[in-house]
Write a protein that holds these residues in place. Sequence first.
Motif, PDB file in Angstrom:
ATOM      1  N   ASP A 155       0.377   9.101  11.649  1.00 11.57           N
ATOM      2  CA  ASP A 155       1.058   8.383  11.702  1.00 11.57           C
ATOM      3  C   ASP A 155       0.856   6.528  10.660  1.00 11.57           C
ATOM      4  O   ASP A 155       0.659   6.316   9.884  1.00 11.57           O
ATOM      5  N   ALA A 156      -0.822   6.968  11.343  1.00 11.81           N
ATOM      6  CA  ALA A 156      -1.919   5.849  10.590  1.00 11.81           C
ATOM      7  C   ALA A 156      -1.991   5.935   9.052  1.00 11.81           C
ATOM      8  O   ALA A 156      -1.786   5.336   8.271  1.00 11.81           O
ATOM      9  N   GLY A 157      -2.569   7.489   9.006  1.00  9.63           N
ATOM     10  CA  GLY A 157      -2.433   7.291   7.338  1.00  9.63           C
ATOM     11  C   GLY A 157      -1.503   6.996   6.629  1.00  9.63           C
ATOM     12  O   GLY A 157      -0.853   6.912   5.779  1.00  9.63           O
ATOM     13  N   ALA A 158      -0.810   7.798   7.383  1.00 12.40           N
ATOM     14  CA  ALA A 158       1.513   7.561   6.562  1.00 12.40           C
ATOM     15  C   ALA A 158       1.289   6.755   6.225  1.00 12.40           C
ATOM     16  O   ALA A 158       1.851   5.458   5.336  1.00 12.40           O
ATOM     17  N   LEU A 159       1.536   5.252   7.191  1.00 13.78           N
ATOM     18  CA  LEU A 159       1.417   3.745   6.891  1.00 13.78           C
ATOM     19  C   LEU A 159       0.628   3.173   6.333  1.00 13.78           C
ATOM     20  O   LEU A 159       1.061   2.231   5.259  1.00 13.78           O
ATOM     21  N   ALA A 160      -0.567   3.402   6.441  1.00 11.71           N
ATOM     22  CA  ALA A 160      -1.763   3.081   5.440  1.00 11.71           C
ATOM     23  C   ALA A 160      -1.204   3.185   3.619  1.00 11.71           C
ATOM     24  O   ALA A 160      -0.806   2.509   3.045  1.00 11.71           O
ATOM     25  N   THR A 161      -0.723   4.617   3.989  1.00 13.40           N
ATOM     26  CA  THR A 161      -0.863   5.092   2.512  1.00 13.40           C
ATOM     27  C   THR A 161       0.852   4.420   1.842  1.00 13.40           C
ATOM     28  O   THR A 161       0.952   4.175   0.874  1.00 13.40           O
ATOM     29  N   ALA A 162       1.780   4.355   2.846  1.00 15.71           N
ATOM     30  CA  ALA A 162       2.618   3.534   2.823  1.00 15.71           C
ATOM     31  C   ALA A 162       2.548   1.950   1.717  1.00 15.71           C
ATOM     32  O   ALA A 162       2.685   1.321   0.705  1.00 15.71           O
ATOM     33  N   ALA A 163       1.467   1.045   2.525  1.00 17.75           N
ATOM     34  CA  ALA A 163       1.586   0.407   1.983  1.00 17.75           C
ATOM     35  C   ALA A 163       0.365   0.138   0.657  1.00 17.75           C
ATOM     36  O   ALA A 163       0.497  -1.267  -0.219  1.00 17.75           O
ATOM     37  N   VAL A 164      -0.310   1.236   0.788  1.00 15.03           N
ATOM     38  CA  VAL A 164      -1.416   1.492  -1.165  1.00 15.03           C
ATOM     39  C   VAL A 164      -0.672   1.369  -1.717  1.00 15.03           C
ATOM     40  O   VAL A 164      -0.405   0.800  -2.911  1.00 15.03           O
ATOM     41  N   LEU A 165       0.665   2.351  -1.576  1.00 15.82           N
ATOM     42  CA  LEU A 165       1.624   2.893  -2.626  1.00 15.82           C
ATOM     43  C   LEU A 165       2.295   1.555  -3.003  1.00 15.82           C
ATOM     44  O   LEU A 165       2.816   0.977  -3.753  1.00 15.82           O
ATOM     45  N   LEU A 166       2.928   0.854  -1.844  1.00 14.68           N
ATOM     46  CA  LEU A 166       3.513  -0.345  -2.641  1.00 14.68           C
ATOM     47  C   LEU A 166       2.565  -1.857  -3.634  1.00 14.68           C
ATOM     48  O   LEU A 166       3.028  -2.357  -4.203  1.00 14.68           O
ATOM     49  N   GLY A 167       1.231  -1.734  -3.118  1.00 15.31           N
ATOM     50  CA  GLY A 167       0.263  -2.181  -3.820  1.00 15.31           C
ATOM     51  C   GLY A 167      -0.233  -2.205  -5.001  1.00 15.31           C
ATOM     52  O   GLY A 167      -0.040  -3.181  -6.179  1.00 15.31           O
ATOM     53  N   ALA A 168       0.264  -0.961  -4.881  1.00 15.54           N
ATOM     54  CA  ALA A 168       0.468  -0.225  -6.919  1.00 15.54           C
ATOM     55  C   ALA A 168       1.232  -0.346  -7.114  1.00 15.54           C
ATOM     56  O   ALA A 168       0.939  -1.333  -8.730  1.00 15.54           O
ATOM     57  N   GLY A 169       1.977  -0.141  -6.946  1.00 22.02           N
ATOM     58  CA  GLY A 169       2.925  -0.914  -7.642  1.00 22.02           C
ATOM     59  C   GLY A 169       3.721  -2.099  -7.688  1.00 22.02           C
ATOM     60  O   GLY A 169       3.894  -2.443  -9.184  1.00 22.02           O
ATOM     61  N   ARG A 170       3.374  -2.608  -7.185  1.00 22.16           N
ATOM     62  CA  ARG A 170       2.795  -4.267  -7.045  1.00 22.16           C
ATOM     63  C   ARG A 170       2.086  -4.898  -8.467  1.00 22.16           C
ATOM     64  O   ARG A 170       2.402  -5.243  -9.279  1.00 22.16           O
ATOM     65  N   ALA A 171       1.421  -4.088  -8.055  1.00 20.76           N
ATOM     66  CA  ALA A 171       0.006  -3.990  -9.673  1.00 20.76           C
ATOM     67  C   ALA A 171       0.797  -2.813 -10.541  1.00 20.76           C
ATOM     68  O   ALA A 171      -0.234  -4.735 -11.759  1.00 20.76           O
ATOM     69  N   MET A 172       1.401  -2.258 -10.786  1.00 16.53           N
ATOM     70  CA  MET A 172       1.776  -2.288 -12.111  1.00 16.53           C
ATOM     71  C   MET A 172       2.280  -3.042 -12.953  1.00 16.53           C
ATOM     72  O   MET A 172       3.003  -3.296 -14.142  1.00 16.53           O
ATOM     73  N   LEU A 173       3.639  -3.269 -11.944  1.00 14.02           N
ATOM     74  CA  LEU A 173       4.733  -4.382 -12.606  1.00 14.02           C
ATOM     75  C   LEU A 173       3.955  -6.061 -12.695  1.00 14.02           C
ATOM     76  O   LEU A 173       4.405  -6.308 -13.565  1.00 14.02           O
ATOM     77  N   ASP A 174       2.787  -5.828 -12.040  1.00 11.86           N
ATOM     78  CA  ASP A 174       2.166  -7.569 -12.299  1.00 11.86           C
ATOM     79  C   ASP A 174       2.006  -7.295 -13.701  1.00 11.86           C
ATOM     80  O   ASP A 174       1.693  -8.058 -15.218  1.00 11.86           O
ATOM     81  N   THR A 175       1.255  -5.840 -14.100  1.00 11.76           N
ATOM     82  CA  THR A 175       0.357  -5.859 -15.883  1.00 11.76           C
ATOM     83  C   THR A 175       1.591  -5.362 -16.479  1.00 11.76           C
ATOM     84  O   THR A 175       1.040  -6.416 -17.407  1.00 11.76           O
ATOM     85  N   SER A 176       3.151  -5.239 -16.082  1.00 10.38           N
ATOM     86  CA  SER A 176       3.908  -4.778 -17.337  1.00 10.38           C
ATOM     87  C   SER A 176       4.314  -5.941 -17.236  1.00 10.38           C
ATOM     88  O   SER A 176       4.806  -6.180 -18.305  1.00 10.38           O
ATOM     89  N   VAL A 177       4.659  -6.922 -16.957  1.00 10.35           N
ATOM     90  CA  VAL A 177       5.208  -8.411 -16.867  1.00 10.35           C
ATOM     91  C   VAL A 177       4.473  -9.530 -17.702  1.00 10.35           C
ATOM     92  O   VAL A 177       4.811  -9.915 -19.073  1.00 10.35           O
ATOM     93  N   ALA A 178       2.968  -9.274 -17.863  1.00 10.00           N
ATOM     94  CA  ALA A 178       1.756  -9.820 -18.741  1.00 10.00           C
ATOM     95  C   ALA A 178       1.786  -8.864 -19.764  1.00 10.00           C
ATOM     96  O   ALA A 178       1.686  -9.517 -20.920  1.00 10.00           O
ATOM     97  N   TYR A 179       2.071  -7.523 -20.062  1.00 13.75           N
ATOM     98  CA  TYR A 179       1.806  -7.096 -21.476  1.00 13.75           C
ATOM     99  C   TYR A 179       3.426  -7.017 -21.718  1.00 13.75           C
ATOM    100  O   TYR A 179       3.409  -7.256 -23.373  1.00 13.75           O
ATOM    101  N   VAL A 180       4.999  -7.776 -21.445  1.00 12.17           N
ATOM    102  CA  VAL A 180       5.521  -7.483 -21.701  1.00 12.17           C
ATOM    103  C   VAL A 180       5.409  -9.555 -22.666  1.00 12.17           C
ATOM    104  O   VAL A 180       6.114  -9.840 -23.844  1.00 12.17           O
ATOM    105  N   ARG A 181       4.887 -10.028 -22.028  1.00 11.36           N
ATOM    106  CA  ARG A 181       4.895 -11.405 -22.265  1.00 11.36           C
ATOM    107  C   ARG A 181       4.048 -11.850 -23.912  1.00 11.36           C
ATOM    108  O   ARG A 181       4.126 -12.701 -25.243  1.00 11.36           O
ATOM    109  N   GLN A 182       3.150 -10.671 -24.090  1.00 13.14           N
ATOM    110  CA  GLN A 182       2.067 -10.434 -25.415  1.00 13.14           C
ATOM    111  C   GLN A 182       2.316  -9.999 -26.563  1.00 13.14           C
ATOM    112  O   GLN A 182       2.067 -10.358 -27.926  1.00 13.14           O
TER     113      GLN A 182
END
Length: 328
Positions: free
Chosen positions: A190-217
């Motif tokens: 359960d601890a590993g699954a919860l930590a992995t969920a948080a890692v996935l959310l953080g990775a998703g936010r990084a990809m969204l930020d990267t994509s927003v920056a890319y479509v602006r330039q």
Amino acid sequence: MRFALSPEQRDFADSLRKMSEAAGTPGVIRAWAEGEHDGGRALIRQLAEAGAVGLAIDEAHDGMGAETIDSVVAFTEFGRAAVPGPLVETAAAIPALLQALPDSASAERWLGAFAEGRTLGTLALSPETPALDADTAEVILLVDGDRLYTARHTAAVRSVDRARRLFPVAAEDLLAEGDSVRAAAAAAFDAGALATAAVLLGAGRAMLDTSVAYVRQRHQFGKPIGQYQAIKHHLANALIGLEMAQPLLFNAALTPTPRDISAAKIACAEAAYRTARIALQVHGAIGYTAECDLSLWITKVNALQSAWGTTDFHRSRVAAALRDPEAA
């Protein structure tokens, strides 16, 4: 209920983000994938010095003894930076495993070194499950039914994410046995699954930020492609998915029942995967290349979808809990 981080938690997240950015994590990840661990180990030691690796470790074992939500904050930032290495195992799963055992000898032996970032640990919850980064971990543990062993690794097996190096392991010394090991292994899962969920959310936010920056330039037909409505809609859908997953993650941190942890893992995995597909689409052909940093996050999300329980497994666990609420 309002799920919002405190100013101290936001400041902590910001400090971890700046630390990872200063380390140049894309280069660290690529080196780790090639078996060069010095940069990654140095970054993990820095994160440990900031207290991020010892949050789930009790103060009696030189950790922070923090709330679960604080660990979720840290792992979200680990995912945002795609920090390589067995951090889920070292900072979440193994501490949960060893601290749940009645005999604290193993916890006293290793957890202090984990909290300081001097030692990395990895874990296989069955003999059929490979252990992550066993070639660089000083502590390799294996659960086989009601027995807990130290273990040694064998030859690596291929992963979709080259920076996630997987190794089958074989048992060596017996550390504990009995029903307490089964219960501790469940806590570790359960601890590993919860930590992995948080890692996935953080990775998703990084990809969204990267994509927003890319479509602006990125310009097409004389203007940034981010001005086109279809692009805006895709990115808005990605944002909505991530925003909807976050309360489930925070709820699981506050009430870490198996049902709530599974719900968070499902939501974060699906939101991150959707964001990865949208990020790849808006980047176009360059997003497919290994030279593009976006690929490091895409492959990590693909690998983590099935790590610490597939979506089907977690859906089954949620369904079982809904059928029998007392068992949840």
